[in-house]
Design a protein around this motif. Structure first.
Motif, short mmCIF file in Angstrom:
data_model
loop_
_atom_site.label_atom_id
_atom_site.label_comp_id
_atom_site.label_asym_id
_atom_site.label_seq_id
_atom_site.Cartn_x
_atom_site.Cartn_y
_atom_site.Cartn_z
N UNK A 38 0.82 -1.21 0.00
CA UNK A 38 0.00 0.00 0.00
C UNK A 38 0.86 1.27 0.00
N UNK A 39 1.97 1.25 0.75
CA UNK A 39 2.77 2.47 0.89
C UNK A 39 3.83 2.59 -0.20
N UNK A 40 3.92 1.61 -1.09
CA UNK A 40 4.96 1.63 -2.11
C UNK A 40 4.84 2.89 -2.97
N UNK A 41 5.94 3.59 -3.22
CA UNK A 41 5.85 4.84 -3.99
C UNK A 41 5.66 4.58 -5.47
N UNK A 42 5.18 5.59 -6.15
CA UNK A 42 5.09 5.53 -7.61
C UNK A 42 6.49 5.70 -8.21
N UNK A 129 14.41 17.86 15.22
CA UNK A 129 13.06 18.30 14.86
C UNK A 129 13.02 18.84 13.44
N UNK A 130 14.09 19.52 13.00
CA UNK A 130 14.13 20.03 11.63
C UNK A 130 14.13 18.88 10.63
N UNK A 131 14.85 17.80 10.93
CA UNK A 131 14.84 16.63 10.04
C UNK A 131 13.44 16.02 9.99
N UNK A 132 12.77 15.95 11.15
CA UNK A 132 11.41 15.41 11.18
C UNK A 132 10.45 16.26 10.35
N UNK A 133 10.56 17.59 10.48
CA UNK A 133 9.70 18.46 9.67
C UNK A 133 10.05 18.35 8.19
N UNK A 134 11.34 18.19 7.89
CA UNK A 134 11.73 17.99 6.50
C UNK A 134 11.12 16.73 5.91
N UNK A 135 11.08 15.67 6.68
CA UNK A 135 10.47 14.43 6.19
C UNK A 135 8.97 14.61 5.96
N UNK A 136 8.31 15.38 6.83
CA UNK A 136 6.88 15.65 6.62
C UNK A 136 6.68 16.51 5.37
N UNK A 137 7.59 17.44 5.13
CA UNK A 137 7.51 18.26 3.92
C UNK A 137 7.61 17.39 2.67
N UNK A 138 8.51 16.43 2.70
CA UNK A 138 8.74 15.60 1.52
C UNK A 138 7.63 14.58 1.30
N UNK A 139 7.06 14.06 2.37
CA UNK A 139 6.04 13.02 2.24
C UNK A 139 4.63 13.58 2.18
N UNK A 140 4.39 14.71 2.84
CA UNK A 140 3.04 15.27 2.84
C UNK A 140 2.04 14.43 3.59
N UNK A 141 2.48 13.74 4.63
CA UNK A 141 1.60 12.84 5.37
C UNK A 141 0.74 13.62 6.36
N UNK A 142 -0.46 13.08 6.62
CA UNK A 142 -1.37 13.73 7.55
C UNK A 142 -1.99 12.80 8.57
N UNK A 143 -1.70 11.50 8.52
CA UNK A 143 -2.24 10.55 9.49
C UNK A 143 -1.19 10.24 10.54
N UNK A 144 -1.62 9.54 11.59
CA UNK A 144 -0.67 9.18 12.64
C UNK A 144 0.46 8.30 12.11
N UNK A 145 0.19 7.25 11.31
CA UNK A 145 1.32 6.49 10.75
C UNK A 145 2.24 7.35 9.91
N UNK A 146 1.68 8.27 9.14
CA UNK A 146 2.52 9.12 8.30
C UNK A 146 3.39 10.06 9.11
N UNK A 253 -1.67 5.78 3.10
CA UNK A 253 -2.45 4.62 2.64
C UNK A 253 -2.45 3.49 3.67
N UNK A 254 -1.57 3.58 4.65
CA UNK A 254 -1.53 2.54 5.68
C UNK A 254 -2.76 2.68 6.58
N UNK A 255 -3.47 1.61 6.73
CA UNK A 255 -4.70 1.63 7.52
C UNK A 255 -4.47 0.94 8.86
#
Length: 530
Positions: A38-42, A129-146, A253-255
């Motif tokens: 499910x989480x495999x990238x395009x 914390x900057x690395x963590x925010x950078x990863x959120x910037x790159x992935x665009x995740x909005x759920x708890x797993x993301x 996409x992880x449920x």
């Protein structure tokens, strides 16, 4: 003989022998777990030239600037890495969203902390914390797993990023002489001109030579292995960020399976009992607040500081466990929104009172023994936990879709504020004020503080001032102790300010005076003891 007669002639045991399956011993490839599918990238788009140049610039700047320490150089190195990720995201057709803007602004803001503060521990929290925010910037995740797993996506892009970049370099290698010849010649001519005329102007004017020496990193052959390692680290990090921007893992996409709904009695009654326990504790705290501490101390046999110290840690753990209880209740509670909101809303409100009680106890303990790094850190954590509880309560009213991102943003904001207030400077300032009020001070504890504490400690009278600054002076290596300044890009504002103060008013500790103040007394017990 007919077929029927032939069958009758064949014994029953022979007819029962199964026909061998030629594929029964074939190796069957194990299927990956469904969540991994499910989480495999395009597949990523082809790497752009702008991305490759940005990655190369990041690697070169890492080798040149990061070897002297951390300061403004982190922001300088992060700039081309962010550009490389931006070009890769645009090449993949990704669009800019509001939360992406928040994360992309928060990361550089956190990297300002090492440029401002000399203390290593707030800087470490800021970089992580900057690395963590950078990863959120790159992935665009909005759920708890993301939100929780996004940093692991950067690690997964390290190997694939190299292959992705190499394929782009090979595509551009055709006609290499025509493509790269002018670029290489231009770079060589510019480097020769800068080297020749820079050396001439430096020899002609001493002020220009000092300016040039401060701007240009000091690189020697002996630093070759270390600089090479920094080059590789910058290259790997920038490639991983760019590849993640081009093909992020789809963590959203992880449920997560919903918990089996329990009956009302199974979950509501324990929570109501817990609410009653919280209410009873708060009632006692209010009685202590209005009745005074003297009566409580007389009945318990504890000292003023022991009473405050005893309660804070238990209340901190109570806050943490309450968050776990809320998470489990939301997982198992039936979808009776009115009852869930009522019970958990009450629990959140009571927990906020417990947070206030814990902070009040910490205030009492600081008044008795002074402020330390540990005390200010756990108090800041308690404040942030209180903010998380407020966010959870708000999610119960307006919905929880925004909650994972809001909790992540609040954590990054807490780290940013923690670094900006200068915890070491705050510790020194509070203890200096306590000395002016009570005459009590622990000179030995100041030896482990960073240069951020120098402005506050400079207000002490002598000989306390010189004794308090002895350890910081030795570490800074200021003039008079044989030390030299680090380059501008690896020097924080706090360190630069401390050097200016100590040059203007050097600290000259007298051993006998410092011994009287307890600096060299290894058996002392004071502010550093928790």
């Amino acid at each position: 003989m007919s077929d029927a007669e032939l069958n009758d002639a064949v014994p029953e045991r022979a007819r029962a022998v199964p026909v061998p399956n030629p594929h029964q011993w074939a190796h069957h490839k194990a299927e990956p777990p469904q969540w991994l599918v499910d989480v495999r990238p395009d597949p990523p788009a082809a790497v752009r030239s702008a991305t490759l140049w940005s990655v190369l610039a990041t690697a070169v700047l890492s080798a040149l600037l990061l070897g002297e320490g951390l300061g403004l150089n982190l922001l300088v190195v992060a700039a081309p890495a962010a550009l490389g990720a931006y070009f890769a995201a645009r090449g993949a057709g990704r669009t800019l969203r509001p939360w992406t803007v928040v994360w992309s602004l928060g990361g550089p803001a956190l990297l300002v902390i090492p440029a401002l503060r000399d203390a290593g521990w707030p800087s470490f929290l800021a970089v992580v914390s900057a690395v963590a925010l950078g990863s959120l910037t790159l992935h665009g995740s909005g759920t708890w797993p993301g939100v929780l797993l996004s940093p692991f996506g950067l690690l997964g892009s390290i190997g694939t990023g190299f292959g992705w970049a190499w394929s782009g370099v090979r595509e551009r290698s055709g006609g290499a002489r025509e493509r790269w010849g002018p670029v290489v010649r231009t770079a060589l001519v510019a480097a020769v001109l800068l080297l020749v005329f820079g050396a001439l102007f430096a020899g002609a004017d001493a002020a220009f030579a000092d300016l040039l020496g401060g701007l240009v990193p000091n690189v020697s052959i002996a630093d070759g292995p270390w600089r090479t390692l920094l080059f590789l680290v910058g290259l790997v990090g920038a490639l991983a960020a760019a590849h993640t921007a081009a093909a992020p893992l789809r963590w959203d996409r992880m449920r997560v399976r919903s918990g089996r709904a329990r009956g009302r009695i199974e979950w509501a009654v324990p929570l109501v009992v817990l609410n009653l326990l919280f209410a009873a504790f708060i009632a006692v705290q209010l009685a202590v607040l209005f009745g005074g501490y003297d009566k409580v101390l007389q009945e318990t046999g504890l000292t003023y500081a022991q009473y405050a110290r005893q309660g804070f840690w238990q209340l901190l753990w109570a806050t943490l466990l309450t968050l776990a209880v809320i998470a489990l209740a939301l997982r198992w509670a039936p979808r009776d929104r009115t009852l869930v909101r009522s019970v958990l809303g009450t629990l959140c409100a009571l927990t906020l009172v417990v947070v206030a009680s814990a902070l009040r106890r910490m205030e009492l303990y600081v008044d008795a023994y002074g402020l330390t790094r540990l005390r200010i850190s756990v108090a800041a954590m308690e404040l942030w936990l209180g903010l998380v509880i407020v966010l959870i309560a708000a999610a119960g009213v307006w919905g929880a879709r925004w909650l994972p991102r809001a909790v992540a943003a609040s954590g990054a904001l807490a780290v940013l504020v923690f670094g900006l207030v200068s915890p070491d400077g705050l510790v020194a300032e509070q203890n200096v004020q306590r000395y002016q009020d009570t005459g009590k001070i622990d000179i030995g504890y100041f030896q482990d503080l960073s240069a951020d504490a120098v402005p506050a400690l400079d207000a002490l009278p002598e000989p306390e001032r010189s004794c308090a600054l002895a350890g910081i002076t030795d570490r800074l290596g200021t003039e008079g102790s044989g030390g030299t300044d680090r380059p501008w890009f690896a020097t924080s504002v706090g360190e630069s300010r401390a050097r200016d103060i100590l040059r203007e008013r050097p600290a000259v500790p007298d051993r006998e005076a410092c011994e009287r103040l307890g600096l060299y007394d290894v058996g002392r017990v004071g502010v550093g003891e928790y």
